[in-house]
Design a protein around this motif. Structure first.
Motif, PDB file in Angstrom:
ATOM      1  N   LEU A  30      -6.090  -1.057   1.848  1.00 57.32           N
ATOM      2  CA  LEU A  30      -7.170  -0.656   2.743  1.00 57.32           C
ATOM      3  C   LEU A  30      -8.022   0.403   2.070  1.00 57.32           C
ATOM      4  O   LEU A  30      -7.526   1.184   1.245  1.00 57.32           O
ATOM      5  N   VAL A  31      -9.298   0.434   2.423  1.00 54.74           N
ATOM      6  CA  VAL A  31     -10.208   1.459   1.918  1.00 54.74           C
ATOM      7  C   VAL A  31     -10.885   2.137   3.103  1.00 54.74           C
ATOM      8  O   VAL A  31     -11.158   1.508   4.125  1.00 54.74           O
ATOM      9  N   ARG A  32     -11.122   3.435   2.960  1.00 60.20           N
ATOM     10  CA  ARG A  32     -11.870   4.156   3.992  1.00 60.20           C
ATOM     11  C   ARG A  32     -13.353   4.100   3.631  1.00 60.20           C
ATOM     12  O   ARG A  32     -13.747   4.520   2.540  1.00 60.20           O
ATOM     13  N   ARG A  33     -14.139   3.573   4.547  1.00 62.45           N
ATOM     14  CA  ARG A  33     -15.555   3.378   4.260  1.00 62.45           C
ATOM     15  C   ARG A  33     -16.268   4.716   4.103  1.00 62.45           C
ATOM     16  O   ARG A  33     -16.125   5.612   4.928  1.00 62.45           O
ATOM     17  N   GLY A  34     -17.055   4.808   3.017  1.00 63.93           N
ATOM     18  CA  GLY A  34     -17.793   6.028   2.750  1.00 63.93           C
ATOM     19  C   GLY A  34     -19.234   5.972   3.201  1.00 63.93           C
ATOM     20  O   GLY A  34     -19.961   6.962   3.077  1.00 63.93           O
ATOM     21  N   ASP A 111     -18.303   2.362  -2.791  1.00 64.57           N
ATOM     22  CA  ASP A 111     -18.742   2.641  -1.419  1.00 64.57           C
ATOM     23  C   ASP A 111     -17.587   3.045  -0.514  1.00 64.57           C
ATOM     24  O   ASP A 111     -17.707   3.008   0.704  1.00 64.57           O
ATOM     25  N   ALA A 112     -16.455   3.437  -1.095  1.00 64.96           N
ATOM     26  CA  ALA A 112     -15.294   3.866  -0.323  1.00 64.96           C
ATOM     27  C   ALA A 112     -14.929   5.290  -0.715  1.00 64.96           C
ATOM     28  O   ALA A 112     -15.082   5.702  -1.867  1.00 64.96           O
ATOM     29  N   SER A 113     -14.450   6.057   0.265  1.00 63.07           N
ATOM     30  CA  SER A 113     -14.078   7.443  -0.004  1.00 63.07           C
ATOM     31  C   SER A 113     -12.597   7.602  -0.295  1.00 63.07           C
ATOM     32  O   SER A 113     -12.170   8.633  -0.815  1.00 63.07           O
ATOM     33  N   GLU A 114     -11.802   6.584   0.038  1.00 62.30           N
ATOM     34  CA  GLU A 114     -10.352   6.684  -0.121  1.00 62.30           C
ATOM     35  C   GLU A 114      -9.765   5.282  -0.087  1.00 62.30           C
ATOM     36  O   GLU A 114     -10.347   4.367   0.498  1.00 62.30           O
ATOM     37  N   ALA A 115      -8.618   5.106  -0.732  1.00 63.86           N
ATOM     38  CA  ALA A 115      -7.927   3.821  -0.707  1.00 63.86           C
ATOM     39  C   ALA A 115      -6.431   4.081  -0.584  1.00 63.86           C
ATOM     40  O   ALA A 115      -5.924   5.101  -1.066  1.00 63.86           O
ATOM     41  N   ARG A 116      -5.731   3.161   0.072  1.00 67.15           N
ATOM     42  CA  ARG A 116      -4.292   3.348   0.260  1.00 67.15           C
ATOM     43  C   ARG A 116      -3.626   1.999   0.497  1.00 67.15           C
ATOM     44  O   ARG A 116      -4.280   1.010   0.837  1.00 67.15           O
TER      45      ARG A 116
END
Length: 225
Positions: A30-34, A111-116
């Protein structure tokens, strides 16, 4: 007569359901949308298809950008085209399913601020219609374990039957009888090939190592109980 101006423009994206096993759990990337829309929300990785690339090429590019990998099992999962799925414009998404063992810590894309890595059962509410896409990808993986050798995609090149059984247990979410599973998988023509080597990494007595055989489908299938 066909006139392009008679039809509204729309964009095409690819979204990726990337599954792996981490800490004895089936996990999805998953990625947190930036960026807007849904800024700050968790989503599946993906992006817009470029004008000069195919769908498969776009999916492979996005996979490489998010995981650094370019040689994993990747297949088209389905298409998602609800007119209201993206508030920016009409966007049709073609989803892909990727599976591999021991994938590395992800790196967020441009374009993502974080991934996990998130356990699929606790992924929570995702942006857009990505919750539905993730559920479809997990079910595809679970069902394909029944009639294809896809389970071996989660294993190292050489593996034991116990390691393969653990894959099935984690993906299916149920415990399996060890002897019954061993009898079934070793009885499917072309599923497993002995390497001639043994290992004690499972603990206990030396266990036979296998590699994936040439079978593309399993006869008989390994049916979920």
């Amino acid at each position: 007569m066909y006139r392009p101006s008679d039809f509204p423009p729309f964009a095409v994206t690819v979204d990726l359901v990337v599954l792996t096993l981490r800490s004895d759990e089936l996990c999805a990337l998953l990625v947190r949308r930036g960026e807007a829309p849904h800024k700050g929300r968790w989503a599946l990785p993906g992006g817009f298809v470029r004008e000069d690339e195919s769908l498969d090429a776009a999916a492979a590019r996005e996979l490489a950008e998010e995981t650094g990998l370019d040689r994993v099992h990747l297949e088209q999962l389905g298409s998602y085209g609800d007119p209201r799925r993206d508030p920016r414009m009409r966007v049709v998404s073609v989803a892909y399913l990727a599976l591999a063992p021991d994938l590395p810590v992800p790196v967020a894309g441009t374009d993502a601020s974080e991934a996990r890595w998130s356990p699929v059962d606790t992924a929570g509410k995702l942006a857009f219609d990505h919750g539905r896409i993730l559920a479809d990808g997990v079910e595809r993986a679970r069902s394909k374990l029944e009639y294809t050798p896809l389970g071996t995609a989660f294993c190292a090149p050489d593996f034991t039957v116990a390691e393969l059984r653990r894959v099935y247990e984690l993906v299916w979410g149920t415990a399996l009888d060890a002897r019954n599973f061993h009898r079934k998988v070793t009885g499917v023509p072309g599923l497993l090939e002995p390497t001639g080597e043994t290992t004690t990494r499972d603990g206990g007595r030396p266990a036979q190592l296998y590699r994936r055989g040439p079978a593309a489908t399993l006869h008989p299938p390994l049916v979920r109980s």
